[in-house]
Scaffold this motif. Structure first.
Motif, PDB file in Angstrom:
ATOM      1  N   PRO A  80       0.799  -1.229   0.000  1.00 42.22           N
ATOM      2  CA  PRO A  80       0.000   0.000   0.000  1.00 42.22           C
ATOM      3  C   PRO A  80       0.833   1.281   0.000  1.00 42.22           C
ATOM      4  O   PRO A  80       0.390   2.296  -0.530  1.00 42.22           O
ATOM      5  N   ASN A  81       2.031   1.247   0.579  1.00 37.81           N
ATOM      6  CA  ASN A  81       2.837   2.463   0.685  1.00 37.81           C
ATOM      7  C   ASN A  81       4.097   2.438  -0.185  1.00 37.81           C
ATOM      8  O   ASN A  81       4.966   3.302  -0.055  1.00 37.81           O
ATOM      9  N   GLY A 165     -18.654   0.308  10.033  1.00 39.99           N
ATOM     10  CA  GLY A 165     -17.942   1.320  10.807  1.00 39.99           C
ATOM     11  C   GLY A 165     -17.080   2.233   9.965  1.00 39.99           C
ATOM     12  O   GLY A 165     -17.306   2.430   8.770  1.00 39.99           O
ATOM     13  N   ARG A 166     -16.052   2.788  10.603  1.00 40.06           N
ATOM     14  CA  ARG A 166     -15.194   3.776   9.955  1.00 40.06           C
ATOM     15  C   ARG A 166     -14.547   3.199   8.696  1.00 40.06           C
ATOM     16  O   ARG A 166     -14.091   2.052   8.698  1.00 40.06           O
ATOM     17  N   PRO A 167     -14.471   3.985   7.612  1.00 39.74           N
ATOM     18  CA  PRO A 167     -13.825   3.487   6.394  1.00 39.74           C
ATOM     19  C   PRO A 167     -12.336   3.272   6.607  1.00 39.74           C
ATOM     20  O   PRO A 167     -11.680   4.010   7.345  1.00 39.74           O
ATOM     21  N   CYS A 168     -11.821   2.239   5.959  1.00 45.57           N
ATOM     22  CA  CYS A 168     -10.412   1.869   6.090  1.00 45.57           C
ATOM     23  C   CYS A 168      -9.741   1.959   4.719  1.00 45.57           C
ATOM     24  O   CYS A 168     -10.380   1.775   3.680  1.00 45.57           O
ATOM     25  N   GLY A 169      -8.435   2.208   4.732  1.00 43.11           N
ATOM     26  CA  GLY A 169      -7.681   2.298   3.489  1.00 43.11           C
ATOM     27  C   GLY A 169      -7.657   1.010   2.696  1.00 43.11           C
ATOM     28  O   GLY A 169      -7.317   1.014   1.506  1.00 43.11           O
ATOM     29  N   GLY A 171     -10.208  -0.610   1.862  1.00 42.55           N
ATOM     30  CA  GLY A 171     -11.426  -0.668   1.055  1.00 42.55           C
ATOM     31  C   GLY A 171     -12.644  -1.141   1.809  1.00 42.55           C
ATOM     32  O   GLY A 171     -13.767  -1.048   1.299  1.00 42.55           O
ATOM     33  N   ASN A 172     -12.453  -1.662   3.032  1.00 45.29           N
ATOM     34  CA  ASN A 172     -13.577  -2.100   3.841  1.00 45.29           C
ATOM     35  C   ASN A 172     -13.914  -1.052   4.902  1.00 45.29           C
ATOM     36  O   ASN A 172     -13.299   0.006   4.968  1.00 45.29           O
ATOM     37  N   ASN A 173     -14.872  -1.376   5.725  1.00 44.96           N
ATOM     38  CA  ASN A 173     -15.293  -0.486   6.817  1.00 44.96           C
ATOM     39  C   ASN A 173     -15.229  -1.221   8.146  1.00 44.96           C
ATOM     40  O   ASN A 173     -15.483  -2.429   8.206  1.00 44.96           O
ATOM     41  N   GLY A 174     -14.909  -0.479   9.192  1.00 45.51           N
ATOM     42  CA  GLY A 174     -14.964  -1.036  10.539  1.00 45.51           C
ATOM     43  C   GLY A 174     -13.804  -1.926  10.920  1.00 45.51           C
ATOM     44  O   GLY A 174     -13.918  -2.716  11.862  1.00 45.51           O
ATOM     45  N   CYS A 175     -12.661  -1.812  10.239  1.00 47.36           N
ATOM     46  CA  CYS A 175     -11.511  -2.659  10.556  1.00 47.36           C
ATOM     47  C   CYS A 175     -10.947  -2.317  11.935  1.00 47.36           C
ATOM     48  O   CYS A 175     -11.013  -1.173  12.397  1.00 47.36           O
ATOM     49  N   TRP A 176     -10.354  -3.317  12.574  1.00 46.46           N
ATOM     50  CA  TRP A 176      -9.808  -3.174  13.928  1.00 46.46           C
ATOM     51  C   TRP A 176      -8.845  -1.999  14.016  1.00 46.46           C
ATOM     52  O   TRP A 176      -8.864  -1.244  14.982  1.00 46.46           O
ATOM     53  N   GLU A 177      -8.005  -1.819  12.986  1.00 46.82           N
ATOM     54  CA  GLU A 177      -7.010  -0.752  13.073  1.00 46.82           C
ATOM     55  C   GLU A 177      -7.627   0.646  13.030  1.00 46.82           C
ATOM     56  O   GLU A 177      -6.967   1.620  13.388  1.00 46.82           O
ATOM     57  N   ARG A 178      -8.877   0.756  12.623  1.00 36.78           N
ATOM     58  CA  ARG A 178      -9.528   2.067  12.631  1.00 36.78           C
ATOM     59  C   ARG A 178      -9.959   2.482  14.030  1.00 36.78           C
ATOM     60  O   ARG A 178     -10.411   3.604  14.241  1.00 36.78           O
ATOM     61  N   TYR A 179      -9.807   1.546  15.008  1.00 39.40           N
ATOM     62  CA  TYR A 179     -10.219   1.822  16.384  1.00 39.40           C
ATOM     63  C   TYR A 179      -9.095   1.584  17.396  1.00 39.40           C
ATOM     64  O   TYR A 179      -9.195   2.055  18.525  1.00 39.40           O
TER      65      TYR A 179
END
Length: 313
Positions: A80-81, A165-169, A171-179
């Protein structure tokens, strides 16, 4: 003593070193990472390997890279980076250095380093969680690094813990790393400061404004007793504990290791993670509790782990 070269490739820098059988680093260095150019990246890695190999008798090279590495530990499917897409890194570097090369995901390499020489010593079942900008992971089961069928296992940060939940880089939403990551810690602290400036005196003084607050300010403010920062760390701890409890229900490790940049502030949240983990664990009271430990090797873990995995190729 058999020596290898470990290379830890990130978005901004390449760390490299000569690794002995005991996890010691005989020589190390840093280079700028040409993240946007795959050809320059391969050449830069080869240059540092050849420099070290000219001064040390080495047998193999291990490269830890932030991305999806295929099941043969040869090709980086996606990073990704970095500008790697289906990049045959093992073949390219191997041809330039004339040594056997192994490519591994950087979080897997870090986990292996901690398992072999750091906080995971003496354990056979270890889950390493790297808490930084996002969440990475590495899993050792029965003394073997778990990679999955396609080499892309242990992407722990992308368990979807909050449906919708919160959008994640990713492409999904609600991933653990978003919290439960450094990014979420910072966002939570800023939101707390905006909602109640009186509870964020130290935080706002350090940042100058809500917009100016950075990750290091959150840690410093929390240590000064800032309520907005402390509440953000409590939220981080609770989300980490929930994810670890879920992982324990599936993997049943002997210990978890918390690494990554945020682990440097473990004194502010690790005890709460342990308490909340025990409270949220399925079957609690009727099963042993996994240890929750803080990583010991710091930024050297990935380099050392990559070098050791090359030895075990």
């Amino acid at each position: 003593m058999a020596l290898t070269i470990g290379v830890d490739v990130g978005g901004t820098k390449i760390a490299f070193g000569v690794v002995d059988e005991n996890g010691g680093i005989l020589e190390r260095g840093l280079r700028h990472s040409p993240a946007g150019d795959p050809e320059k990246m391969a050449l830069t890695i080869a240059d540092v390997v050849n420099e070290l190999a000219a001064r040390h008798e080495v047998e193999a090279v291990g490269i830890g890279a932030a991305g999806f590495v295929d099941e043969t530990r040869s090709v980086i499917r996606f990073a990704p980076n970095l500008a790697w897409r289906e990049e045959p890194l093992r073949k390219k570097v191997g041809e330039l250095v004339g040594l056997p090369v192994v490519v591994e995901n950087d979080a897997n390499a870090m986990a292996w380093g901690e398992y072999r020489f750091g906080a995971g010593r003496g354990e056979s079942h270890v889950v390493c969680v790297t808490v930084g900008t996002g969440i990475g992971g590495g899993i050792v089961l029965g003394g073997d690094l778990y990679r999955g069928r396609w080499g892309m296992g242990a992407e722990l940060g992308h368990m979807q813990t909050v449906p919708g939940g919160r959008p994640c880089g990713c492409g999904n939403n609600g991933c653990w790393e978003r919290y439960a990551s450094g990014s979420s810690l910072l966002a939570e602290a800023k939101a707390n400061a905006e909602a109640d400036p009186a509870a964020a005196t130290h935080l706002l003084r350090l940042g100058g404004s809500v917009e100016g607050v950075r990750g290091e300010h959150v840690t410093e403010a929390a240590r000064l007793g800032d309520r907005a920062a402390l509440d953000a760390f409590e939220s981080l701890a609770d989300w980490l504990a929930q994810g670890l409890a879920d992982l324990a229900a599936i993997l049943d490790p002997g210990c978890f290791i918390l690494g990554g940049g945020v682990s440097g502030a473990a004194d502010l949240f690790a005890d709460r993670v342990r308490d909340e983990f025990a409270a949220r664990l399925t079957g609690r009271g009727h099963r042993p509790l996994a240890d929750i430990r803080v990583a010991e090797m710091g930024p050297s873990a990935g380099l050392v782990g990559a070098g050791d995995l090359a030895r075990l190729r």
